[in-house]
Design a protein around this motif. Structure first.
Motif, mmCIF file in Angstrom:
data_model
loop_
_atom_site.group_PDB
_atom_site.id
_atom_site.type_symbol
_atom_site.label_atom_id
_atom_site.label_comp_id
_atom_site.label_asym_id
_atom_site.label_seq_id
_atom_site.Cartn_x
_atom_site.Cartn_y
_atom_site.Cartn_z
ATOM 1 N N TYR A 195 12.273 -60.571 62.101
ATOM 2 C CA TYR A 195 12.322 -60.861 60.668
ATOM 3 C C TYR A 195 11.696 -59.718 59.878
ATOM 4 N N LEU A 196 12.298 -59.410 58.745
ATOM 5 C CA LEU A 196 11.772 -58.397 57.844
ATOM 6 C C LEU A 196 11.633 -59.022 56.462
ATOM 7 N N ASN A 197 10.405 -59.025 55.933
ATOM 8 C CA ASN A 197 10.108 -59.655 54.643
ATOM 9 C C ASN A 197 10.607 -61.094 54.586
ATOM 10 N N GLY A 198 10.354 -61.834 55.656
ATOM 11 C CA GLY A 198 10.646 -63.259 55.690
ATOM 12 C C GLY A 198 12.063 -63.639 56.058
ATOM 13 N N VAL A 199 12.944 -62.659 56.206
ATOM 14 C CA VAL A 199 14.362 -62.934 56.456
ATOM 15 C C VAL A 199 14.752 -62.418 57.838
ATOM 16 N N GLU A 200 15.476 -63.240 58.614
ATOM 17 C CA GLU A 200 15.906 -62.802 59.936
ATOM 18 C C GLU A 200 16.779 -61.562 59.807
ATOM 19 N N ASN A 201 16.463 -60.539 60.590
ATOM 20 C CA ASN A 201 17.042 -59.220 60.376
ATOM 21 C C ASN A 201 17.745 -58.682 61.610
ATOM 22 N N CYS A 202 18.119 -59.566 62.527
ATOM 23 C CA CYS A 202 18.718 -59.097 63.765
ATOM 24 C C CYS A 202 19.543 -60.202 64.385
ATOM 25 N N LEU A 203 20.631 -59.828 65.018
ATOM 26 C CA LEU A 203 21.359 -60.781 65.828
ATOM 27 C C LEU A 203 20.475 -61.165 67.009
ATOM 28 N N SER A 204 20.517 -62.419 67.421
ATOM 29 C CA SER A 204 19.629 -62.883 68.481
ATOM 30 C C SER A 204 19.891 -62.137 69.784
ATOM 31 N N TYR A 205 18.835 -62.025 70.577
ATOM 32 C CA TYR A 205 18.904 -61.275 71.827
ATOM 33 C C TYR A 205 18.085 -62.014 72.874
ATOM 34 N N GLU A 206 18.505 -61.981 74.133
ATOM 35 C CA GLU A 206 17.838 -62.734 75.186
ATOM 36 C C GLU A 206 17.038 -61.808 76.104
ATOM 37 N N LEU A 207 15.750 -62.129 76.277
ATOM 38 C CA LEU A 207 14.919 -61.376 77.208
ATOM 39 C C LEU A 207 15.245 -61.781 78.646
ATOM 40 N N ALA A 208 14.884 -60.912 79.584
ATOM 41 C CA ALA A 208 15.111 -61.223 80.994
ATOM 42 C C ALA A 208 14.254 -62.389 81.445
ATOM 43 N N ALA A 209 13.052 -62.520 80.893
ATOM 44 C CA ALA A 209 12.139 -63.591 81.281
ATOM 45 C C ALA A 209 11.065 -63.731 80.217
ATOM 46 N N LEU A 210 10.417 -64.885 80.170
ATOM 47 C CA LEU A 210 9.279 -65.064 79.284
ATOM 48 C C LEU A 210 8.073 -64.314 79.862
ATOM 49 N N PRO A 211 7.162 -63.858 79.003
ATOM 50 C CA PRO A 211 5.988 -63.133 79.488
ATOM 51 C C PRO A 211 5.165 -63.967 80.467
ATOM 52 N N ALA A 212 4.712 -63.325 81.531
ATOM 53 C CA ALA A 212 3.888 -64.003 82.528
ATOM 54 C C ALA A 212 2.456 -64.143 82.026
ATOM 55 N N SER A 213 1.773 -65.182 82.482
ATOM 56 C CA SER A 213 0.380 -65.415 82.114
ATOM 57 C C SER A 213 -0.521 -64.633 83.057
ATOM 58 N N ILE A 214 -0.676 -63.349 82.770
ATOM 59 C CA ILE A 214 -1.482 -62.467 83.614
ATOM 60 C C ILE A 214 -2.363 -61.601 82.722
ATOM 61 N N ASN A 215 -3.421 -61.065 83.311
ATOM 62 C CA ASN A 215 -4.312 -60.188 82.569
ATOM 63 C C ASN A 215 -3.657 -58.837 82.344
ATOM 64 N N ARG A 216 -3.725 -58.349 81.105
ATOM 65 C CA ARG A 216 -3.179 -57.041 80.738
ATOM 66 C C ARG A 216 -4.341 -56.135 80.333
ATOM 67 N N PRO A 217 -4.658 -55.129 81.155
ATOM 68 C CA PRO A 217 -5.835 -54.277 80.886
ATOM 69 C C PRO A 217 -5.636 -53.249 79.781
ATOM 70 N N PHE A 218 -4.389 -52.893 79.476
ATOM 71 C CA PHE A 218 -4.123 -51.786 78.552
ATOM 72 C C PHE A 218 -3.341 -52.316 77.348
ATOM 73 N N ASN A 219 -4.005 -52.326 76.185
ATOM 74 C CA ASN A 219 -3.424 -52.975 75.006
ATOM 75 C C ASN A 219 -3.690 -52.133 73.767
ATOM 76 N N PHE A 220 -2.631 -51.903 72.975
ATOM 77 C CA PHE A 220 -2.737 -50.942 71.879
ATOM 78 C C PHE A 220 -1.970 -51.380 70.635
ATOM 79 N N PHE A 221 -2.482 -50.975 69.483
ATOM 80 C CA PHE A 221 -1.715 -50.918 68.247
ATOM 81 C C PHE A 221 -1.344 -49.451 68.046
ATOM 82 N N GLY A 222 -0.071 -49.165 67.837
ATOM 83 C CA GLY A 222 0.339 -47.824 67.432
ATOM 84 C C GLY A 222 0.584 -46.835 68.539
ATOM 85 N N ARG A 223 0.677 -47.314 69.774
ATOM 86 C CA ARG A 223 0.909 -46.372 70.866
ATOM 87 C C ARG A 223 2.238 -46.673 71.559
ATOM 88 N N ASP A 224 2.920 -45.615 71.960
ATOM 89 C CA ASP A 224 4.155 -45.726 72.722
ATOM 90 C C ASP A 224 3.838 -45.558 74.199
#
Length: 265
Positions: A195-224
């Protein structure tokens, strides 16, 4: 362009309608002669919230920023100083944690201060078990000049992860030098919505799987994930929810934060 006053009036009207619908849906279950009842949908739960009001703390989940590169505080979208995360070809790092497990919603305000060239990306968030390993990461990024975005998320052994990297799926470009409200949701059917500015902005897309409940040691804002997508821009009111918000709730979130009393008329 609509004036700020007019946009605020529209948001207030939409928010009132959303609240009316919510109140109607919150009435006690109706029992029929067949002893069937109506049940409300699960409400997404806020698990992390970074407002960046003078600091880098997570007021809900306690996942405060622990470091990074070329990050600081800047003016928010209302002009208040030290009220938004600023990245200058940099990133902010968060502590280890699960963060994402099953369905989720991410909402934020973002300001891209320079255009993205076609060979680069702006990594909004990157949460992973191992750098450059996409088997269990959550990665949201704008790619190719902002015309399209990438979302990755997969379970163990699932390759490749789900990605939206087709500009034909995007309805509106993410523009630089303006604050914009962004939201991503993934529901129980693994369907991604952007969504962009409150409005859906993309055709729906299906992920391969839902995220697993595991510890993630490396987490960032703004990094590729490939180290070449550090951000030039700002973040404000970043929130993670457990559960997928519906379109009315996304619009309500956008309107609530857009029509703050701090906004100029």
């Amino acid at each position: 362009h609509l004036s700020i006053r007019r946009q605020r009036q529209m948001c207030i009207r939409d928010s009132a309608s959303i609240m009316s619908d919510y109140q109607s849906s919150s009435k006690p279950p109706i029992t029929t002669t067949k002893l069937t009842t109506t049940t409300a949908k699960p409400v997404p739960v806020l698990v992390n919230s970074w407002a960046f009001n003078g600091d880098f703390s997570d007021s809900v989940g306690g996942a405060n920023v622990i470091g990074g590169s070329n990050y600081g505080l800047t003016f928010d979208r209302f002009g208040y100083p030290n009220s938004a995360l600023n990245l200058t070809n940099g990133y902010a790092q968060l502590p280890p944690g699960i963060y994402f497990s099953g369905t989720f919603t991410v909402t934020m305000w973002a300001y891209l201060s320079s255009s993205i060239n076609n060979n680069n990306r702006w990594g909004l968030i990157y949460f992973t078990t191992k750098i450059d390993d996409v088997s269990n990461d959550i990665y949201l990024a704008f790619n190719g000049g902002g015309n399209n975005f990438i979302i990755q998320g997969a379970g163990p052994g699932l390759t490749p992860p789900g990605q939206i990297n087709n500009p034909n799926l995007i309805l509106q470009r993410f523009n630089p030098n303006v604050w914009m409200h962004i939201a991503f949701t993934v529901d129980s059917s693994r369907i991604v919505r952007y969504y962009l500015n409150g409005v859906e902005n993309c055709l729906s897309y299906e992920l391969a799987a839902l995220p697993a409940s595991i510890n993630r040691p490396f987490n960032f804002f703004g990094r590729d994930y490939s180290y070449n997508g550090y951000a030039n821009g700002a973040y404000d009111d970043v929130k993670f929810y457990s559960g997928a918000m519906d379109s009315a709730s996304i619009m309500s979130d956008y309107c609530l934060l857009y029509t703050s009393d701090a906004a100029d008329e």
